[in-house]
Write a protein that holds these residues in place. Sequence first.
Motif, short mmCIF file in Angstrom:
data_model
loop_
_atom_site.label_atom_id
_atom_site.label_comp_id
_atom_site.label_asym_id
_atom_site.label_seq_id
_atom_site.Cartn_x
_atom_site.Cartn_y
_atom_site.Cartn_z
N SER A 1 0.83 -1.21 0.00
CA SER A 1 0.00 0.00 0.00
C SER A 1 0.86 1.25 0.00
O SER A 1 0.61 2.20 -0.75
CB SER A 1 -0.94 0.00 1.21
OG SER A 1 -1.81 -1.09 1.16
N TRP A 2 1.88 1.26 0.85
CA TRP A 2 2.77 2.42 0.95
C TRP A 2 3.49 2.67 -0.37
O TRP A 2 3.54 3.79 -0.87
CB TRP A 2 3.78 2.20 2.07
CG TRP A 2 4.83 3.26 2.16
CD1 TRP A 2 4.72 4.47 2.78
CD2 TRP A 2 6.14 3.22 1.57
NE1 TRP A 2 5.88 5.19 2.63
CE2 TRP A 2 6.78 4.46 1.89
CE3 TRP A 2 6.84 2.29 0.82
CZ2 TRP A 2 8.07 4.76 1.48
CZ3 TRP A 2 8.13 2.59 0.40
CH2 TRP A 2 8.73 3.80 0.73
N LEU A 3 4.07 1.61 -0.95
CA LEU A 3 4.83 1.76 -2.19
C LEU A 3 3.92 2.18 -3.35
O LEU A 3 4.29 3.03 -4.16
CB LEU A 3 5.55 0.45 -2.53
CG LEU A 3 6.45 0.47 -3.78
CD1 LEU A 3 7.56 1.51 -3.61
CD2 LEU A 3 7.04 -0.91 -4.05
N ALA A 4 2.73 1.59 -3.41
CA ALA A 4 1.79 1.94 -4.48
C ALA A 4 1.42 3.42 -4.41
O ALA A 4 1.32 4.11 -5.43
CB ALA A 4 0.54 1.07 -4.40
N LYS A 5 1.22 3.93 -3.21
CA LYS A 5 0.90 5.35 -3.06
C LYS A 5 2.08 6.23 -3.47
O LYS A 5 1.92 7.25 -4.13
CB LYS A 5 0.50 5.64 -1.61
CG LYS A 5 -0.86 5.08 -1.24
CD LYS A 5 -1.18 5.32 0.23
CE LYS A 5 -2.52 4.70 0.60
NZ LYS A 5 -2.82 4.83 2.05
N LYS A 6 3.29 5.84 -3.05
CA LYS A 6 4.49 6.61 -3.41
C LYS A 6 4.70 6.65 -4.91
O LYS A 6 5.16 7.65 -5.46
CB LYS A 6 5.72 5.99 -2.73
CG LYS A 6 5.80 6.22 -1.23
CD LYS A 6 6.06 7.69 -0.91
CE LYS A 6 6.19 7.91 0.59
NZ LYS A 6 6.36 9.35 0.91
N LEU A 7 4.38 5.55 -5.59
CA LEU A 7 4.59 5.46 -7.04
C LEU A 7 3.40 5.99 -7.83
O LEU A 7 3.44 6.01 -9.07
CB LEU A 7 4.87 4.01 -7.44
CG LEU A 7 6.15 3.38 -6.87
CD1 LEU A 7 6.21 1.90 -7.22
CD2 LEU A 7 7.39 4.09 -7.42
N GLY A 8 2.36 6.40 -7.14
CA GLY A 8 1.17 6.91 -7.83
C GLY A 8 0.35 5.82 -8.49
O GLY A 8 -0.37 6.07 -9.46
N LEU A 9 0.44 4.59 -7.98
CA LEU A 9 -0.29 3.46 -8.57
C LEU A 9 -1.43 2.96 -7.68
O LEU A 9 -2.00 1.92 -7.95
CB LEU A 9 0.69 2.30 -8.84
CG LEU A 9 1.81 2.60 -9.83
CD1 LEU A 9 2.76 1.43 -9.94
CD2 LEU A 9 1.25 2.96 -11.20
N ALA A 10 -1.74 3.72 -6.65
CA ALA A 10 -2.86 3.37 -5.77
C ALA A 10 -4.00 4.36 -5.97
O ALA A 10 -3.77 5.50 -6.38
CB ALA A 10 -2.41 3.37 -4.31
N ILE A 11 -5.18 3.90 -5.70
CA ILE A 11 -6.34 4.80 -5.72
C ILE A 11 -6.29 5.59 -4.41
O ILE A 11 -6.70 5.11 -3.35
CB ILE A 11 -7.66 4.01 -5.81
CG1 ILE A 11 -7.63 3.07 -7.01
CG2 ILE A 11 -8.84 4.96 -5.89
CD1 ILE A 11 -7.58 3.75 -8.35
N ASP A 12 -5.70 6.78 -4.47
CA ASP A 12 -5.46 7.55 -3.25
C ASP A 12 -6.58 8.55 -2.96
O ASP A 12 -6.47 9.36 -2.05
CB ASP A 12 -4.12 8.28 -3.32
CG ASP A 12 -4.01 9.17 -4.56
OD1 ASP A 12 -4.94 9.17 -5.37
OD2 ASP A 12 -2.97 9.85 -4.71
N GLN A 13 -7.64 8.53 -3.75
CA GLN A 13 -8.76 9.42 -3.49
C GLN A 13 -9.64 8.85 -2.37
O GLN A 13 -9.56 7.67 -2.06
CB GLN A 13 -9.62 9.56 -4.76
CG GLN A 13 -8.86 10.13 -5.95
CD GLN A 13 -9.68 10.02 -7.22
OE1 GLN A 13 -10.22 8.95 -7.53
NE2 GLN A 13 -9.80 11.10 -7.95
N PRO A 14 -10.45 9.69 -1.75
CA PRO A 14 -11.41 9.16 -0.78
C PRO A 14 -12.39 8.23 -1.49
O PRO A 14 -12.55 8.31 -2.71
CB PRO A 14 -12.11 10.41 -0.24
CG PRO A 14 -11.88 11.47 -1.27
CD PRO A 14 -10.56 11.15 -1.89
N PRO A 15 -13.05 7.35 -0.75
CA PRO A 15 -13.98 6.40 -1.39
C PRO A 15 -15.07 7.13 -2.15
O PRO A 15 -15.69 8.06 -1.63
CB PRO A 15 -14.54 5.59 -0.21
CG PRO A 15 -14.22 6.40 1.00
CD PRO A 15 -12.99 7.16 0.70
#
Length: 597
Positions: free
Chosen positions: A387-401
């Motif tokens: 989860s941490w790495l995906a957010k750092k790389l911009g590959l996670a859905i980081d918006q609110p639900p």
Amino acid sequence: MIDSLLFHFMFIIFLGIASQWVAWRFKLPAIVLMSIAGLIVGPFLGFVNPKEEFGDLFKPLVSMAVAIILFEGSLNLDYQEVRGLGKPVVRIITLGAFIAWILGSLAAHFVAGLSWAVAFVIGGLFIVTGPTVILPLLRQARLKPRPAAILKWEGIIVDPFGALLAVFSFEFIKFLVLAEVKLEALLWFFLASLLAVILGWACGRGTGWMLQKGHVPEFLKFPVVFTVVLACFAIADELKHETGLLAVTAMGITLANMHISSINDLRHFKENISLLLISTIFIMLTASLTMETLLEILNFRIIAFVVLMLFIVRPLSIWISTVKTDLSKQEKTLVGWIAPRGIVALTVSSYFAAVLLEEGFEDASILTSLTFALVFATVVAHGFSISWLAKKLGLAIDQPPGVLIVGGDSFSTQLGKAFLELETPVLIADSSFQRLSSVRNAGIPYFRGEVLSEQTKYHLEWTPYEYMIAATKLDSYNALVCTTFIPEFGRNNLFQLNIRSKQEADVDDLYHTIGGQYLFKEGVTWEELNKRVEDGDVIKKTTITSEYTYENYVTESHEKTLFLFIKKPSGKLQFYTNEEDPKAEPGDIIASLTRPK
């Protein structure tokens, strides 16, 4: 200690599901908790030892569970999902797997100190990731569709091939080292693998044909599919050990691409069975380890091998195999890091540890310790970092639900605007371009298409949306939409507008059994909501503070104010329903439909 096989079996199941629940509640990697729980009740406390207690049944139970898990995972491998990802996926499961095998074998020989024969066997096995560990991590991390699809396809496809590669290495080594083993044995391995694929394809086509033509009644569909899966696995595995995994994977992929509605209906039930099996089997395997095996993990050679596999072998195999593909550096980095090993690696390595020792390869005695060290290290490292790495790389859905609203009309448009103003992702879907006209004019993201269509699954990106509101004019359609999407969203996140009349007996029966939660006050229907909006009512958003409390807001509100939802500082939403009347706290934003000032 209670000496009851039945009690211990119940306790293992309870421990697995409890680990899953704690992981969900505190947003922790479920695989890590299951591993720790198994170690505590097994080698640390000695409360259970499934391998001894189940005896001869232990290996068949684990093998059948792995086959069902792999089949369920392969049911999700629809070729339409991999559009645009064909080249990277093919490269990773072929060239990437081959590079990982060679590099892993070299590391096993030069770092872990294994002989060439044992090193190539275990190197082939360690290319696997598998659905038992990948799918829980993907549910946890909320990755964007591209990297999630790559990891899922690799995990499910490479899983049986890793086991087969280990078998091939073993057969080839016996052919080279042992004089009594002839070329025919090696050729039989390739033939058995081909027969397993053909058997899996035939079982898939045959089962699909029976379901399509209505030759299986509804109440027997799951038992029939379940039985055919086990038969397919057992027959192939009798032909040649470990080819059963290849057969059930081929069967699952065949059924997935026949696009049979019955399979879609059964898939959700099989997902629940798969989750139960993953939880149970992982506890059983870790609880069956001995203290000697765990202490052997502290060997410097084993630790160095694990570090090398984590930081050199996996990243290098992914980066080399994806040269000249359209994967970004961020995607290569994430896929190159995430490769947790799981149940297949543990079960197959214990098998090869025994047969290699029988053939005189004494260094095979450390295989179980080596495998568990890699499994536990990758599960912990990747479980906590994805989860941490995906957010750092911009590959996670980081918006609110976000919220997916089904139905375009005046009220839906106002509701969508309110979500946009609150920076909550929103999408309004409708099959009618005309009904979406007000949505388009308001600048709200929209999707024109039928949400119940099979094709929508591939054209609509579902990941950002955690809530669904069925807000069309047709009550029955709203109920159908909510009932269909229960497995994807969960009943607590599915909502629909109140039905027009719940007085008739037949409607009242359905009211309690199907559909989503009924929004807002009882009796507030589609007609009333849209009439109020067309008459000039607006959606008002008010921030609750310690000075201006929820009680103040309720007291000052107009008598016709309709409370809609509360947005928490975390981005989570709480909707007012017929059954739920949440209270806003300081920091919350409450939205309501009211008269304009």
